[in-house]
Design an enzyme around this catalytic site. Structure first.
Site, short mmCIF file in Angstrom:
data_model
loop_
_atom_site.label_atom_id
_atom_site.label_comp_id
_atom_site.label_asym_id
_atom_site.label_seq_id
_atom_site.Cartn_x
_atom_site.Cartn_y
_atom_site.Cartn_z
N GLN A 105 14.23 21.12 -31.90
CA GLN A 105 14.14 20.07 -32.92
C GLN A 105 12.99 20.38 -33.87
O GLN A 105 11.84 20.49 -33.46
CB GLN A 105 13.96 18.68 -32.30
CG GLN A 105 14.18 17.61 -33.38
CD GLN A 105 13.92 16.19 -32.91
OE1 GLN A 105 12.86 15.91 -32.37
NE2 GLN A 105 14.86 15.29 -33.16
N TYR A 176 9.86 9.89 -39.89
CA TYR A 176 9.05 11.05 -40.24
C TYR A 176 9.41 11.58 -41.63
O TYR A 176 10.20 10.97 -42.34
CB TYR A 176 9.14 12.09 -39.12
CG TYR A 176 8.61 11.50 -37.83
CD1 TYR A 176 7.27 11.09 -37.74
CD2 TYR A 176 9.44 11.27 -36.73
CE1 TYR A 176 6.77 10.50 -36.59
CE2 TYR A 176 8.95 10.66 -35.57
CZ TYR A 176 7.61 10.28 -35.51
OH TYR A 176 7.13 9.68 -34.38
N ARG A 228 19.60 14.81 -37.30
CA ARG A 228 19.38 13.49 -36.69
C ARG A 228 18.84 12.51 -37.73
O ARG A 228 17.95 12.85 -38.51
CB ARG A 228 18.38 13.62 -35.54
CG ARG A 228 18.30 12.36 -34.69
CD ARG A 228 17.44 12.55 -33.45
NE ARG A 228 18.05 11.82 -32.33
CZ ARG A 228 17.37 11.17 -31.39
NH1 ARG A 228 16.06 11.16 -31.40
NH2 ARG A 228 18.00 10.53 -30.44
N GLY A 320 17.92 10.02 -22.99
CA GLY A 320 16.51 10.33 -23.07
C GLY A 320 15.79 9.87 -21.82
O GLY A 320 15.70 10.59 -20.83
N ARG A 321 15.34 8.61 -21.86
CA ARG A 321 14.53 8.08 -20.76
C ARG A 321 15.18 8.26 -19.39
O ARG A 321 14.50 8.57 -18.41
CB ARG A 321 14.22 6.60 -21.03
CG ARG A 321 13.24 6.42 -22.18
CD ARG A 321 13.15 4.97 -22.64
NE ARG A 321 14.41 4.54 -23.26
CZ ARG A 321 14.62 3.33 -23.75
NH1 ARG A 321 13.66 2.43 -23.70
NH2 ARG A 321 15.77 3.03 -24.32
C1 LIG Z 1 9.00 9.96 -24.34
C2 LIG Z 1 9.87 9.94 -25.56
C3 LIG Z 1 9.65 10.86 -26.57
C4 LIG Z 1 10.51 10.92 -27.68
N1 LIG Z 1 10.33 11.92 -28.63
C5 LIG Z 1 11.28 12.11 -29.57
C6 LIG Z 1 11.26 13.26 -30.41
O1 LIG Z 1 10.40 14.15 -30.29
N2 LIG Z 1 12.23 13.38 -31.35
C7 LIG Z 1 13.22 12.44 -31.51
O2 LIG Z 1 14.07 12.59 -32.38
N3 LIG Z 1 13.28 11.35 -30.71
C8 LIG Z 1 12.35 11.17 -29.74
N4 LIG Z 1 12.48 10.11 -28.88
C9 LIG Z 1 13.66 9.20 -28.97
C10 LIG Z 1 14.77 9.65 -28.02
O3 LIG Z 1 15.33 10.88 -28.43
C11 LIG Z 1 15.91 8.61 -27.92
O4 LIG Z 1 16.52 8.47 -29.19
C12 LIG Z 1 15.44 7.24 -27.45
O5 LIG Z 1 14.54 7.33 -26.38
C13 LIG Z 1 16.65 6.36 -27.03
O6 LIG Z 1 17.37 7.00 -26.00
P1 LIG Z 1 17.20 6.58 -24.43
O7 LIG Z 1 17.41 5.11 -24.36
O8 LIG Z 1 18.24 7.37 -23.71
O9 LIG Z 1 15.79 6.95 -24.03
C14 LIG Z 1 11.58 10.01 -27.79
C15 LIG Z 1 11.78 9.05 -26.78
C16 LIG Z 1 10.95 9.02 -25.67
C17 LIG Z 1 11.24 8.02 -24.58
#
Ligand SMILES: Cc1cc2nc3c(=O)[nH]c(=O)nc-3n(C[C@H](O)[C@H](O)[C@H](O)COP(=O)(O)O)c2cc1C
Length: 374
Positions: A105, A176, A228, A320-321
């Site tokens: 990314q 961003y 994205r 993600g999480r």
């Molecule tokens: C610890 C953490 C770091 C994240 N860092 C990024 C990132 O670097 N780039 C990005 O596009 N989204 C980032 N996100 C957003 C996740 O990609 C995702 O869209 C969001 O957590 C919702 O998905 P989930 O409910 O499955 O966690 C981050 C989320 C978390 C929890």
């Protein structure tokens, strides 16, 4: 044995360029704050990715900055110089060795960067509008600098190719720099990069062109390029669903391999800009149509959550999480053990979960961010 109900998660998926994913589950990009101060990846970070790369079909890495003044987080790994190629290669190989495609990314933090992380504390954006009260007032990029950042996205793409990644994801989401140019809140420019909706789209589209050009010059036809975006901003002025659907139209003719809709809740509904009350993901998926596949994400925790999400017709879902909470999520479903899936952080299990200290500390000290941390 797998429960038949979950078979749709394990159908292979082919991108238009012919690259095949072994299943429909993608690891969402997540920053882990754990890289070395010089921008190289750490052993802990590599182990964290290895632990999560066996089940999913594709891993999208944490964001990497394409320019020194784009660094958005402490412990972010860098992609802004050729010196970083060996570090990037280590990351790509670790993910691929476990059987997953590896997508880098690429990003610039713009007005969201902490001043202490960037040269001379020089925080830049489209215009001089801070993202919130008390945040740094950014310096508007000059037109030469805009052109230079666009080239930097191409250069980072070339590095991803040389490092052996299967693709890049252009991070146009989460407030961003790329989103800042698209946003009528952050972007008050009156040159070719701001003003009308078309002009606010010019920077995101120029970044896409720069990335595609690097791919044409340095990769074969199998290199994946995704984009994205976040569909709406809460403030007025701010990006509306109507703006986003126009962006989807513009991106759909760029021959991208996928669009990735950044949402915390897969089922969230539009705030404004359309009459439609269906979930945003359904509206966006319909708009993209057959032109480009869409990845959906947001609060998918159980196997049933995932199946329900796929039933909207999106071909791929990202977690993600949940993949931090349970790195064996995919394998458990595959083996008919979906009832054993863990959906809350177990604060006693950092070691087994293989989560580096900086990410672990961020999780357990941020109430409400992860289930299990109140
Ligand atoms: C610890 C953490 C770091 C994240 N860092 C990024 C990132 O670097 N780039 C990005 O596009 N989204 C980032 N996100 C957003 C996740 O990609 C995702 O869209 C969001 O957590 C919702 O998905 P989930 O409910 O499955 O966690 C981050 C989320 C978390 C929890």
């Amino acid at each position: 044995m797998m429960n038949e109900k979950y078979a749709p998660l394990f159908k292979t998926f082919s991108f238009k360029n012919g690259v095949e994913l072994k299943n429909r589950v993608v690891m969402a990009p997540m920053t882990n704050f754990s890289s070395n101060p010089d921008g190289t990846v750490t052993d802990e970070e590599i182990q964290y990715y290895e632990r999560r790369s066996e089940g999913v079909g594709m891993v999208i890495t944490a964001c990497t900055n394409v320019t020194a003044n784009g660094k958005g987080f402490p412990g972010e790994f860098a992609g802004d110089t050729d010196d970083m190629i060996p570090s990037l290669r280590r990351l790509a190989s670790a993910i691929q060795a476990k059987g997953s495609k590896a997508i880098l990314q690429i990003f610039h933090g713009g007005r969201e960067v902490p001043p202490e992380l960037v040269p001379n504390g020089d925080v830049v954006s489209a215009s001089d509008i801070p993202s919130a009260e008390g945040k740094p007032v950014p310096r508007p990029l000059t037109s030469d600098e805009v052109a230079s950042v666009i080239r930097d996205f191409g250069e980072a793409t070339r590095r991803a190719i040389e490092a052996g990644f299967d693709g890049v994801e252009i991070h146009g989401a989460n407030g961003y720099l790329i989103q800042q140019f698209f946003s009528p809140h952050a972007n008050r420019r009156e040159d070719q990069w701001g003003g009308s909706l078309e002009k606010r789209m010019a920077f995101p589209l120029a970044v896409v062109d720069s990335v595609k050009k690097a791919v044409a010059e340095h990769a074969d036809g199998t290199f994946i390029v995704g984009y994205r975006f976040s569909p709406e901003e809460p403030e007025t002025p701010g990006i509306t669903m109507a703006d986003t659907l126009a962006l989807v139209d513009a991106l759909s003719v760029k021959n991208l391999d996928y669009l990735h809709v950044s949402l915390m809740d897969f089922w969230s509904e539009p705030r404004r800009g359309v009459e439609d009350t269906r979930p945003r993901i359904e509206i966006i998926k319909e708009r993209a149509g057959d032109r480009v596949p869409v990845i959906g994400v947001g609060s998918i925790y159980t196997a049933d959550d995932a199946i329900k999400a796929l039933e909207t017709g999106v071909p791929l879902i990202a977690l993600g999480r949940e993949l931090i909470i349970d790195p064996d999520w995919v394998q458990k479903i595959e083996q008919g053990r979906e009832s054993e899936i863990v959906t809350k952080i177990d604060k006693t299990k950092q070691k087994e979960l293989v989560v580096p200290d900086p990410l672990w500390n961020a999780i357990i000290n941020s109430p409400g961010w992860f289930p299990g941390v109140e």
